[in-house]
Design a protein around this motif. Structure first.
Motif, mmCIF file in Angstrom:
data_model
loop_
_atom_site.group_PDB
_atom_site.id
_atom_site.type_symbol
_atom_site.label_atom_id
_atom_site.label_comp_id
_atom_site.label_asym_id
_atom_site.label_seq_id
_atom_site.Cartn_x
_atom_site.Cartn_y
_atom_site.Cartn_z
ATOM 1 N N PRO A 69 -23.749 -2.337 -16.345
ATOM 2 C CA PRO A 69 -22.333 -1.940 -16.309
ATOM 3 C C PRO A 69 -21.969 -1.120 -15.075
ATOM 4 O O PRO A 69 -22.756 -0.283 -14.627
ATOM 5 C CB PRO A 69 -22.176 -1.094 -17.582
ATOM 6 C CG PRO A 69 -23.546 -0.683 -17.980
ATOM 7 C CD PRO A 69 -24.488 -1.724 -17.461
ATOM 8 N N ASN A 70 -20.772 -1.363 -14.549
ATOM 9 C CA ASN A 70 -20.195 -0.513 -13.491
ATOM 10 C C ASN A 70 -21.091 -0.312 -12.270
ATOM 11 O O ASN A 70 -21.120 0.771 -11.690
ATOM 12 C CB ASN A 70 -19.761 0.846 -14.075
ATOM 13 C CG ASN A 70 -18.657 0.655 -15.116
ATOM 14 O OD1 ASN A 70 -18.951 0.527 -16.305
ATOM 15 N ND2 ASN A 70 -17.434 0.583 -14.671
ATOM 16 N N THR A 71 -21.783 -1.366 -11.891
ATOM 17 C CA THR A 71 -22.503 -1.311 -10.617
ATOM 18 C C THR A 71 -21.532 -1.763 -9.531
ATOM 19 O O THR A 71 -20.812 -2.746 -9.710
ATOM 20 C CB THR A 71 -23.745 -2.219 -10.645
ATOM 21 O OG1 THR A 71 -23.380 -3.528 -11.079
ATOM 22 C CG2 THR A 71 -24.785 -1.656 -11.609
ATOM 23 N N PRO A 72 -21.481 -1.076 -8.392
ATOM 24 C CA PRO A 72 -20.473 -1.405 -7.388
ATOM 25 C C PRO A 72 -20.711 -2.766 -6.744
ATOM 26 O O PRO A 72 -21.829 -3.280 -6.761
ATOM 27 C CB PRO A 72 -20.636 -0.288 -6.355
ATOM 28 C CG PRO A 72 -22.027 0.209 -6.538
ATOM 29 C CD PRO A 72 -22.348 0.029 -7.987
ATOM 30 N N GLY A 73 -19.635 -3.320 -6.162
ATOM 31 C CA GLY A 73 -19.719 -4.599 -5.451
ATOM 32 C C GLY A 73 -19.339 -4.453 -3.989
ATOM 33 O O GLY A 73 -18.898 -3.376 -3.538
ATOM 34 N N LEU A 74 -19.530 -5.558 -3.268
ATOM 35 C CA LEU A 74 -19.119 -5.624 -1.851
ATOM 36 C C LEU A 74 -18.548 -7.008 -1.587
ATOM 37 O O LEU A 74 -18.896 -7.651 -0.601
ATOM 38 C CB LEU A 74 -20.320 -5.373 -0.933
ATOM 39 C CG LEU A 74 -20.404 -4.016 -0.241
ATOM 40 C CD1 LEU A 74 -21.723 -3.861 0.508
ATOM 41 C CD2 LEU A 74 -19.221 -3.751 0.690
ATOM 42 N N PHE A 75 -17.682 -7.464 -2.503
ATOM 43 C CA PHE A 75 -17.116 -8.802 -2.311
ATOM 44 C C PHE A 75 -15.594 -8.835 -2.422
ATOM 45 O O PHE A 75 -15.006 -9.907 -2.260
ATOM 46 C CB PHE A 75 -17.768 -9.819 -3.255
ATOM 47 C CG PHE A 75 -17.748 -9.418 -4.712
ATOM 48 C CD1 PHE A 75 -18.799 -8.708 -5.253
ATOM 49 C CD2 PHE A 75 -16.672 -9.753 -5.528
ATOM 50 C CE1 PHE A 75 -18.783 -8.323 -6.592
ATOM 51 C CE2 PHE A 75 -16.651 -9.376 -6.855
ATOM 52 C CZ PHE A 75 -17.706 -8.657 -7.393
ATOM 53 N N THR A 76 -14.926 -7.697 -2.697
ATOM 54 C CA THR A 76 -13.458 -7.685 -2.676
ATOM 55 C C THR A 76 -12.995 -6.653 -1.635
ATOM 56 O O THR A 76 -13.739 -5.729 -1.289
ATOM 57 C CB THR A 76 -12.851 -7.285 -4.043
ATOM 58 O OG1 THR A 76 -13.138 -5.892 -4.285
ATOM 59 C CG2 THR A 76 -13.411 -8.125 -5.184
ATOM 60 N N SER A 77 -11.744 -6.806 -1.179
ATOM 61 C CA SER A 77 -11.267 -5.861 -0.161
ATOM 62 C C SER A 77 -11.151 -4.458 -0.750
ATOM 63 O O SER A 77 -11.386 -3.459 -0.059
ATOM 64 C CB SER A 77 -9.948 -6.330 0.447
ATOM 65 O OG SER A 77 -9.049 -6.616 -0.576
ATOM 66 N N GLU A 78 -10.837 -4.385 -2.045
ATOM 67 C CA GLU A 78 -10.782 -3.072 -2.706
ATOM 68 C C GLU A 78 -12.160 -2.385 -2.691
ATOM 69 O O GLU A 78 -12.269 -1.177 -2.490
ATOM 70 C CB GLU A 78 -10.381 -3.346 -4.164
ATOM 71 C CG GLU A 78 -9.439 -2.390 -4.786
ATOM 72 C CD GLU A 78 -9.299 -2.679 -6.301
ATOM 73 O OE1 GLU A 78 -9.544 -3.836 -6.755
ATOM 74 O OE2 GLU A 78 -8.952 -1.723 -7.014
ATOM 75 N N GLN A 79 -13.192 -3.175 -2.941
ATOM 76 C CA GLN A 79 -14.555 -2.613 -2.915
ATOM 77 C C GLN A 79 -14.929 -2.170 -1.497
ATOM 78 O O GLN A 79 -15.543 -1.106 -1.312
ATOM 79 C CB GLN A 79 -15.566 -3.650 -3.435
ATOM 80 C CG GLN A 79 -15.398 -3.936 -4.923
ATOM 81 C CD GLN A 79 -16.055 -5.238 -5.356
ATOM 82 O OE1 GLN A 79 -16.602 -5.994 -4.553
ATOM 83 N NE2 GLN A 79 -15.992 -5.532 -6.647
ATOM 84 N N ILE A 80 -14.560 -2.961 -0.509
ATOM 85 C CA ILE A 80 -14.856 -2.582 0.883
ATOM 86 C C ILE A 80 -14.144 -1.270 1.214
ATOM 87 O O ILE A 80 -14.744 -0.350 1.797
ATOM 88 C CB ILE A 80 -14.444 -3.721 1.851
ATOM 89 C CG1 ILE A 80 -15.295 -4.961 1.585
ATOM 90 C CG2 ILE A 80 -14.556 -3.270 3.310
ATOM 91 C CD1 ILE A 80 -14.827 -6.217 2.310
#
Ligand code: FNR
Ligand code: 8K6
Length: 347
Positions: A69-80
């Motif tokens: 659960p709730n592990t960060p991503g790097l695939f949306t502009s919001e995440q970047i």
């Protein structure tokens, strides 16, 4: 105390570290529900910016990479944009930070991404339930097709490029601890009969294709890899695995990566088929920058550097318990012991 820990270290002519202490990658499950890093995460990392290098918590490259659960991503502009706040905060304190890029493979769960399958090298299921989600059992994975594999390589490369856009100083490919890339590297999880299975060269192919795609995209000097030759987590070791890592390490020796990092919880663990400790096995088979980890105190870590067992020391749990780990060690102060309840808050 004069300590090797506080010597500077040049990873290459682009990246120099202010000391030899790395903050190990530590999954904290504290990103928001869109898997965007929060202000609290920026503060947490900034408090540890006096490490020579921070490796971020494992960060998923695309939705079906998620296993917790709730592990960060790097695939949306919001995440970047969220990560940009973290990297700015670390840089403002004079630190450096690499993103750890993650796909959990068969340890993923469709619950997290409203999917119907999980991708892995082979239809070999991992036993048990998802930690912190004890009602979810792992499912039998779908073997990745050649198209799936090409898409995964493209997605790793895109996530690496996104990491650079987010201000990271480089990336560490998570090829350790029984997740997707590691699943290709071990006989227990890879039973393929095509060009990705059956021989050390074939079993190393996916790892090397990911490494090379990322190094081409962002530069080898900003690309590192974490490896677990001795499987112990989400995976069963097979003595034949050694031949895979002998081959893989020989291939890595020909490249100019920033570093190779051992993935383990305890460096003292020994594996007969590796002839002892994983760190000693990798040191004997790879001559470039090596990061050791797993159960070290400042004293035992300093001694390992003096004994030239590896070049940099990563510290995990003590960094959760002591945001000011580096300063405390520098001053010779007593460290607060780690305990599991500390995982509940981001201090
Ligand atoms: C870890 N570890 C880990 N490893 C990794 O490659 N990516 C990750 O995201 C995580 N997450 C993680 C979370 C927590 C809570 C723990 C305790 C560990 C393993 C970690 O990087 C390190 O290898 C071990 O903790 C061993 O080092 P210490 O803690 O003995 O210094
Ligand atoms: C490796 C990433 C795992 C992320 C899961 C969430 C955090 C769990 C932390 C548990 C730490 C102790 C696990 C010890 C396993 C050692 C196996 C011998």
């Amino acid at each position: 105390m004069t300590s090797k820990l506080f010597e500077t270290y040049a990873l290459n002519d682009q990246i120099s570290l202010q000391n030899r202490i790395l903050m190990a990658p530590l999954t904290r499950c504290m990103a928001d529900d869109n898997l965007v890093p929060t202000e609290a995460m920026a503060d947490y990392y900034a408090r540890r910016a006096d490490a020579g290098l921070i490796i971020s918590e494992a960060t998923i490259i695309r939705p079906d990479a998620q296993g917790y659960p709730n592990t960060p991503g790097l695939f949306t502009s919001e995440q970047i944009d969220g990560w940009r706040k973290v990297t700015d905060a670390v840089h403002a304190r004079g630190g450096k930070i690499f993103a750890q890029l993650w796909h959990t493979g068969r340890v993923a769960h469709p619950h997290f991404y409203n999917g119907d399958k999980v991708l892995a090298p082979s239809a070999e299921k991992v036993e048990g339930t998802v930690p912190r989600m004890r009602d979810l059992s792992y499912i039998t994975p779908t073997p990745a097709t050649l198209d799936d594999i090409n898409q995964l390589i493209a997605d790793y490369s895109q996530a690496a490029s996104n990491a650079i856009d987010a201000g990271f100083d480089g990336i560490e490919i998570h090829a350790a601890n029984g997740y997707l890339i590691d699943q290709f590297l071990h006989y227990e999880s890879n039973t393929r009969t095509d060009e990705y299975g059956g021989t050390p060269e074939n079993m190393s192919r996916f790892a090397l294709q990911v490494i090379d795609a990322i190094a081409d995209r962002i530069g080898a000097e900003r690309t590192a890899v974490r490896l677990t030759p001795g499987a112990y987590f989400n995976m069963q070791a097979d003595p034949r695995d050694r031949t895979v890592f002998d081959y893989l390490l020989a291939q890595l020796e020909q490249r100019t990566l920033a570093f190779v990092h051992i993935g383990t919880f305890d460096d003292a663990m020994e594996f007969d088929f590796l002839g002892g400790r994983v760190s000693d096995y990798v040191r004997a088979n790879y001559s470039k920058t090596l990061v050791g980890v797993g159960g070290f105190t400042p004293q035992s870590g300093d001694q390992a550097l003096r004994d030239d067992r590896f070049d940099l020391l990563a510290i995990g749990r003590p960094f959760i318990a002591n945001p000011d780990y580096v300063e405390k060690v520098r001053q010779g102060e007593t460290l607060t012991p780690y305990s599991e309840e500390m995982l509940e808050t981001l201090v």
